[in-house]
Design a protein around this motif. Structure first.
Motif, mmCIF file in Angstrom:
data_model
loop_
_atom_site.group_PDB
_atom_site.id
_atom_site.type_symbol
_atom_site.label_atom_id
_atom_site.label_comp_id
_atom_site.label_asym_id
_atom_site.label_seq_id
_atom_site.Cartn_x
_atom_site.Cartn_y
_atom_site.Cartn_z
ATOM 1 N N ASP A 210 0.716 -1.129 0.030
ATOM 2 C CA ASP A 210 -0.008 -0.054 -0.025
ATOM 3 C C ASP A 210 0.851 1.233 -0.002
ATOM 4 O OD1 ASP A 210 -2.563 -1.510 0.116
ATOM 5 O OD2 ASP A 210 -2.138 -1.848 2.180
ATOM 6 N N VAL A 211 1.853 1.347 -1.029
ATOM 7 C CA VAL A 211 2.586 2.619 -1.079
ATOM 8 C C VAL A 211 2.203 3.123 -2.633
ATOM 9 C CG1 VAL A 211 4.824 3.140 -1.490
ATOM 10 C CG2 VAL A 211 4.346 1.940 0.240
ATOM 11 N N PHE A 212 2.169 4.540 -2.651
ATOM 12 C CA PHE A 212 1.512 5.199 -3.740
ATOM 13 C C PHE A 212 2.875 6.219 -4.141
ATOM 14 C CE2 PHE A 212 -0.749 8.140 -6.443
ATOM 15 C CZ PHE A 212 -1.560 7.450 -7.111
ATOM 16 N N LEU A 213 3.104 6.274 -5.665
ATOM 17 C CA LEU A 213 3.985 7.079 -6.157
ATOM 18 C C LEU A 213 3.462 8.393 -6.704
ATOM 19 C CD1 LEU A 213 7.154 7.835 -6.549
ATOM 20 C CD2 LEU A 213 6.718 6.693 -8.769
ATOM 21 N N ASN A 232 -6.786 4.235 2.223
ATOM 22 C CA ASN A 232 -5.957 3.413 3.243
ATOM 23 C C ASN A 232 -4.435 3.024 2.776
ATOM 24 O OD1 ASN A 232 -7.910 3.078 5.076
ATOM 25 N ND2 ASN A 232 -8.995 1.302 3.933
ATOM 26 N N TYR A 233 -4.028 4.200 2.092
ATOM 27 C CA TYR A 233 -2.612 3.898 1.934
ATOM 28 C C TYR A 233 -1.516 4.156 3.148
ATOM 29 C CZ TYR A 233 -2.773 3.165 -3.151
ATOM 30 O OH TYR A 233 -3.159 2.668 -4.576
ATOM 31 N N LYS A 234 -0.529 3.316 3.106
ATOM 32 C CA LYS A 234 0.273 3.372 4.260
ATOM 33 C C LYS A 234 1.628 4.120 4.152
ATOM 34 C CE LYS A 234 -2.524 0.501 6.559
ATOM 35 N NZ LYS A 234 -3.448 0.303 5.585
ATOM 36 N N GLY A 235 1.705 4.558 2.805
ATOM 37 C CA GLY A 235 3.255 5.282 2.487
ATOM 38 C C GLY A 235 2.853 5.824 1.254
ATOM 39 N N ILE A 236 3.691 7.323 1.162
ATOM 40 C CA ILE A 236 3.753 7.923 -0.177
ATOM 41 C C ILE A 236 4.977 8.293 -0.469
ATOM 42 C CG2 ILE A 236 2.667 9.958 -1.417
ATOM 43 C CD1 ILE A 236 0.222 9.757 0.628
ATOM 44 N N TRP A 311 9.448 -2.396 2.216
ATOM 45 C CA TRP A 311 9.985 -3.073 2.782
ATOM 46 C C TRP A 311 9.906 -2.902 4.468
ATOM 47 C CZ3 TRP A 311 14.835 -2.107 4.942
ATOM 48 C CH2 TRP A 311 15.564 -2.995 5.610
ATOM 49 N N ALA A 312 10.265 -1.398 4.532
ATOM 50 C CA ALA A 312 10.306 -0.852 5.907
ATOM 51 C C ALA A 312 8.877 -1.003 6.750
ATOM 52 C CB ALA A 312 10.432 0.469 5.838
ATOM 53 N N LEU A 313 7.799 -0.730 5.742
ATOM 54 C CA LEU A 313 6.491 -0.751 6.397
ATOM 55 C C LEU A 313 6.084 -2.152 6.506
ATOM 56 C CD1 LEU A 313 4.498 1.862 4.224
ATOM 57 C CD2 LEU A 313 4.973 2.086 6.426
#
Length: 336
Positions: A210-213, A232-236, A311-313
């Motif tokens: 769930d990472v968006f660029l 509900n994205y967790k990272g951007i 990876w970190a998330l």
């Protein structure tokens, strides 16, 4: 070292599809060749190695996603102890994403994992496939631990490879880092001193997809952040302007960024520029982003920033822990 017959290095060839394994179909090129069929076309370039093959996928690399990354990493983790090196054939379009994520997932891998492919299918009479595979096998037998991309006689660290050409044979470049090695009249010429891992190998394959660029454009509507929050994205990851800037007049991205960060979403900011590092502390616009909690990506490639955030998330979704991960250089992915 796992020497085979006659003292030759043992290399595992894992195939995943891509242009290199493609044939013409009614719907265009499609990856159909098995690992055995690919190996049979290599001729004398494997004479100096004992090679075993493994068929993993028959996929266009556009269809290789986080689930496939986990399968690739798991396949390597299960088999690496029996080989001196691994060659992974892969489509070029998402190769840099795969090389980046494998660099993080295959922590302290003690052998070379070398990813390559081609711009023309191996069955094409003018294909670059054999040349790239020749270099990949040489690097796989070098003993240098880690993940690498080999293309057009260049060896690139996994987290520094970027595809810069759609059709040219010189398709990949090493961004913000020297090459790991080059292949020239002197053979495989290493340009750095390999260091064996101190720690035992560890497969870290939990990922958060769930990472968006976002690539900023002038006038981007800040409400896009509200949509990402609802999804509900967790990272951007934000590709900002120049050395580091986001607009905050009329369309206030900074305030929206603050809302996102306060909601527990990690936001990593880097530059749209391919070369050199970003530094959001230089300009007012960048400093405002940092004040609201953005994490600097500095000189990371976009591919490395996106995959490292996944990876970190996957390890720990707490923003403070993710920030610590981005403040750590694991495999040469960032200059701090």
């Amino acid at each position: 070292m796992m020497y085979g017959e006659d003292g030759m290095k043992k290399i595992l060839l894992i195939t995943t599809g891509g242009t290199i394994a493609s044939e013409p179909t009614e719907e265009g090129l499609a990856p159909t060749l098995t690992s055995g069929e690919l190996y049979a076309l290599l001729g004398g370039i494997t004479t100096n190695y004992e090679v075993e093959t493994y068929d993993l996928f028959h996929l266009d690399s556009s269809n290789i996603q986080p689930e496939e990354w986990q399968q690739i990493a798991g396949c390597i983790a299960q088999r690496y102890r029996n080989y001196d090196g691994i060659v992974l054939t892969h489509g070029t379009d998402t190769m840099a994403y795969t090389s980046s994520i494998l660099s993080f997932m295959l922590r302290d891998i003690p052998i070379p994992v070398v990813i390559t492919g081609s711009q023309l299918p191996i069955l094409h009479p003018l294909s670059d496939a054999l040349e790239n595979l020749r270099g990949a096998f040489a690097m796989a037998a070098s003993g240098a631990p880690g993940v690498f991309v080999v293309f057009n006689r260049k060896v690139i660290f996994g987290t520094r490879a970027v595809k810069i050409r759609t059709t040219g044979f010189d398709a990949f470049e090493s961004v913000n880092s020297e090459y790991a090695a080059v292949i020239n009249a002197q053979g495989l010429q290493m340009l750095y001193k390999p260091v064996m891992p101190v720690n035992e190998f560890c497969l870290e394959d939990k990922l958060c997809g769930d990472v968006f660029l976002i690539k900023l454009t002038p006038g981007l509507n800040p409400e896009i952040f509200d949509m990402l929050l609802q999804m509900n994205y967790k990272g951007i990851v934000i590709e900002a302007f120049g050395a580091g800037g986001l607009h905050f007049i009329r369309r206030d991205l900074i305030s929206k960024l603050q809302k996102i960060v306060e909601s527990g979403i990690t936001v990593v900011v880097c530059s749209q520029c391919l070369y050199e590092r970003s530094d959001f502390s230089i300009y007012q616009a960048g400093q405002k982003a940092l004040e609201k909690g953005a994490v600097q990506g500095y000189d990371m490639t976009t591919e490395a920033a996106v995959t490292k955030l996944m990876w970190a998330l996957g390890k720990n979704s707490a923003p403070a822990e993710v920030r610590k991960e981005f403040a750590t250089n694991y495999v040469g992915e960032i200059t701090l």
